[in-house]
Design a protein around this motif. Structure first.
Motif, PDB file in Angstrom:
ATOM      1  N   THR A  85       0.827  -1.214   0.000  1.00  0.00           N
ATOM      2  CA  THR A  85       0.000   0.000   0.000  1.00  0.00           C
ATOM      3  C   THR A  85       0.858   1.260   0.000  1.00  0.00           C
ATOM      4  OG1 THR A  85      -1.585  -1.237   1.362  1.00  0.00           O
ATOM      5  CG2 THR A  85      -1.970   1.121   1.089  1.00  0.00           C
ATOM      6  N   ARG A 100      -2.093   8.127   7.913  1.00  0.00           N
ATOM      7  CA  ARG A 100      -2.758   7.309   6.893  1.00  0.00           C
ATOM      8  C   ARG A 100      -2.494   5.826   7.144  1.00  0.00           C
ATOM      9  NH1 ARG A 100      -0.294   8.782   1.842  1.00  0.00           N
ATOM     10  NH2 ARG A 100      -1.973   7.788   0.663  1.00  0.00           N
ATOM     11  N   LEU A 144      -9.395  -6.310  -3.140  1.00  0.00           N
ATOM     12  CA  LEU A 144      -9.625  -5.157  -2.272  1.00  0.00           C
ATOM     13  C   LEU A 144      -8.364  -4.788  -1.505  1.00  0.00           C
ATOM     14  CD1 LEU A 144     -13.144  -6.023  -0.773  1.00  0.00           C
ATOM     15  CD2 LEU A 144     -12.627  -4.307  -2.523  1.00  0.00           C
ATOM     16  N   THR A 145      -7.587  -5.787  -1.098  1.00  0.00           N
ATOM     17  CA  THR A 145      -6.367  -5.508  -0.323  1.00  0.00           C
ATOM     18  C   THR A 145      -5.296  -4.817  -1.164  1.00  0.00           C
ATOM     19  OG1 THR A 145      -5.207  -7.611  -0.769  1.00  0.00           O
ATOM     20  CG2 THR A 145      -6.798  -7.584   1.057  1.00  0.00           C
ATOM     21  N   GLN A 147      -5.860  -2.304  -3.268  1.00  0.00           N
ATOM     22  CA  GLN A 147      -6.249  -0.939  -3.593  1.00  0.00           C
ATOM     23  C   GLN A 147      -5.286   0.063  -2.946  1.00  0.00           C
ATOM     24  OE1 GLN A 147     -10.964  -0.743  -3.556  1.00  0.00           O
ATOM     25  NE2 GLN A 147     -10.202  -1.628  -1.656  1.00  0.00           N
ATOM     26  N   ASP A 148      -5.364   1.321  -3.384  1.00  0.00           N
ATOM     27  CA  ASP A 148      -4.546   2.340  -2.733  1.00  0.00           C
ATOM     28  C   ASP A 148      -5.182   2.718  -1.395  1.00  0.00           C
ATOM     29  OD1 ASP A 148      -6.664   4.119  -3.266  1.00  0.00           O
ATOM     30  OD2 ASP A 148      -5.701   4.937  -5.045  1.00  0.00           O
ATOM     31  N   GLU A 150      -6.585   5.405  -0.156  1.00  0.00           N
ATOM     32  CA  GLU A 150      -7.881   6.079  -0.154  1.00  0.00           C
ATOM     33  C   GLU A 150      -9.016   5.098  -0.440  1.00  0.00           C
ATOM     34  OE1 GLU A 150      -5.100   7.292  -1.537  1.00  0.00           O
ATOM     35  OE2 GLU A 150      -4.887   8.804   0.042  1.00  0.00           O
ATOM     36  N   ALA A 151      -8.804   4.205  -1.399  1.00  0.00           N
ATOM     37  CA  ALA A 151      -9.840   3.224  -1.727  1.00  0.00           C
ATOM     38  C   ALA A 151     -10.045   2.238  -0.577  1.00  0.00           C
ATOM     39  CB  ALA A 151      -9.465   2.476  -3.006  1.00  0.00           C
ATOM     40  N   LEU A 152      -8.977   1.861   0.087  1.00  0.00           N
ATOM     41  CA  LEU A 152      -9.093   0.960   1.237  1.00  0.00           C
ATOM     42  C   LEU A 152      -9.925   1.602   2.334  1.00  0.00           C
ATOM     43  CD1 LEU A 152      -5.499  -0.506   1.350  1.00  0.00           C
ATOM     44  CD2 LEU A 152      -7.590  -1.878   1.402  1.00  0.00           C
ATOM     45  N   ALA A 154     -12.198   3.708   2.029  1.00  0.00           N
ATOM     46  CA  ALA A 154     -13.593   3.849   1.595  1.00  0.00           C
ATOM     47  C   ALA A 154     -14.311   2.496   1.493  1.00  0.00           C
ATOM     48  CB  ALA A 154     -13.636   4.555   0.236  1.00  0.00           C
ATOM     49  N   THR A 155     -13.599   1.399   1.720  1.00  0.00           N
ATOM     50  CA  THR A 155     -14.184   0.065   1.603  1.00  0.00           C
ATOM     51  C   THR A 155     -15.191  -0.192   2.720  1.00  0.00           C
ATOM     52  OG1 THR A 155     -12.170  -0.805   0.575  1.00  0.00           O
ATOM     53  CG2 THR A 155     -13.668  -2.408   1.573  1.00  0.00           C
ATOM     54  N   ASP A 156     -16.340  -0.715   2.360  1.00  0.00           N
ATOM     55  CA  ASP A 156     -17.362  -1.089   3.345  1.00  0.00           C
ATOM     56  C   ASP A 156     -17.027  -2.486   3.863  1.00  0.00           C
ATOM     57  OD1 ASP A 156     -19.606  -1.750   4.809  1.00  0.00           O
ATOM     58  OD2 ASP A 156     -21.045  -0.981   3.346  1.00  0.00           O
TER      59      ASP A 156
END
Length: 278
Positions: A85, A100, A144-145, A147-148, A150-152, A154-156
């Motif tokens: 990441t 972060r 999903l793991t 992702q960058d 920001e996307a992580l 935002a993950t539900d």
């Protein structure tokens, strides 16, 4: 034919502290208790952390009041956040990076825990009927793991966990169905300090059960589902845990046992068990 074809042993799902920037010692909060000797807010480095991201009291964590550290497992999330990441940039580089990383780590840890359980479910011989769905779930969570940050963030994660848990439950039930008789259902039960010595718990559902300080000496737990069961200080001396499903090393590390405890392949007797047996 073995009941579990092969317990998964993917290095990516095992903590690799040498390639992690001690995120569990920074990102997570400590509450002063029997598990932690101090209070520590999330995002603040532990006072025992050295400049090279090592624990200064690692060999003495239990004796110095940090038992909670000895039973934590990130399932490989630490090195994924550190090396993938954030591309090897450590949290000491800037305050922004530290914040972060501290925010991303708990999200990644939950996703890696799901990957660990799905990997085990895929190895269950009895769960062949749902293996295709498990393969799909694994690929989805793994993506999903990657992702960058920001996307992580935002993950539900709750939605992902709900979807995956339904599959894990199906696979676990298929595995439990191999047990003789009518397996007990103790899902989510409060069994704090329960007297369960030598009880037949073959195929029992103990998902999320509170078994803190429970007496399980000599109990037969084969085929039982132990996902999320709280085994802190549970007495597992002489218990048979072979072919249990979703049992983790961290759960064993939190429990009591000895060399007569029968464990699934791929799991080991913790050091404090073997020391107590001497």
């Amino acid at each position: 034919m073995p009941l579990i074809t092969e317990r998964p042993d993917d290095p990516a799902l095992r903590a690799d502290c040498a390639n992690c920037f001690a995120l569990c010692c920074v990102a997570l909060p400590f509450a002063k208790s029997s598990d932690f000797a101090i209070n520590k807010p999330a995002g603040t480095p532990c006072r025992n952390l050295t400049q090279d991201f090592r624990c200064g009291i690692h060999a003495d964590l239990r004796t110095k009041g940090f038992t909670g550290c000895t039973v934590f497992d990130c399932f490989g999330a630490g090195q994924k956040v550190s090396q993938v990441t954030f591309g090897g940039e450590d949290w000491r580089s800037s305050k922004g990076t530290a914040r972060r990383m501290a925010a991303v780590f708990p999200v990644m840890r939950q996703l890696h825990e799901l990957l660990f359980y799905v990997a085990e479910a895929r190895a269950l011989d009895a769960a062949r009927a749902v293996r295709g769905d498990l393969d799909t779930a694994y690929a989805k969570v793994d993506a999903l793991t990657r992702q960058d940050a920001e996307a992580l963030l935002a993950t539900d994660v709750d939605a992902v966990r709900g979807e995956v848990n339904a599959l894990l439950l199906r696979a676990g039930d298929l595995h439990r169905a191999q047990a003789p008789g009518r397996p007990r259902n103790h899902r989510g039960a409060d069994l704090f300090g329960a007297k369960l010595g030598r009880v037949d718990l073959r195929g029992a559902s103990l998902r999320g059960a509170v078994l803190v300080a429970a007496d399980l000496q000599g109990a037969d737990l084969r085929w039982a589902d132990l996902i999320g069961a709280d085994l802190r200080d549970a007495d597992l001396r002489g218990a048979d845990l072979r072919d249990t499903v979703y049992l983790t090393q961290a759960q064993l590390d939190a429990a009591k046992g000895d060399l007569s405890t029968r464990l699934p392949s791929g799991l080991r007797a913790p050091g404090h068990w073997t020391q107590a047996a001497r």
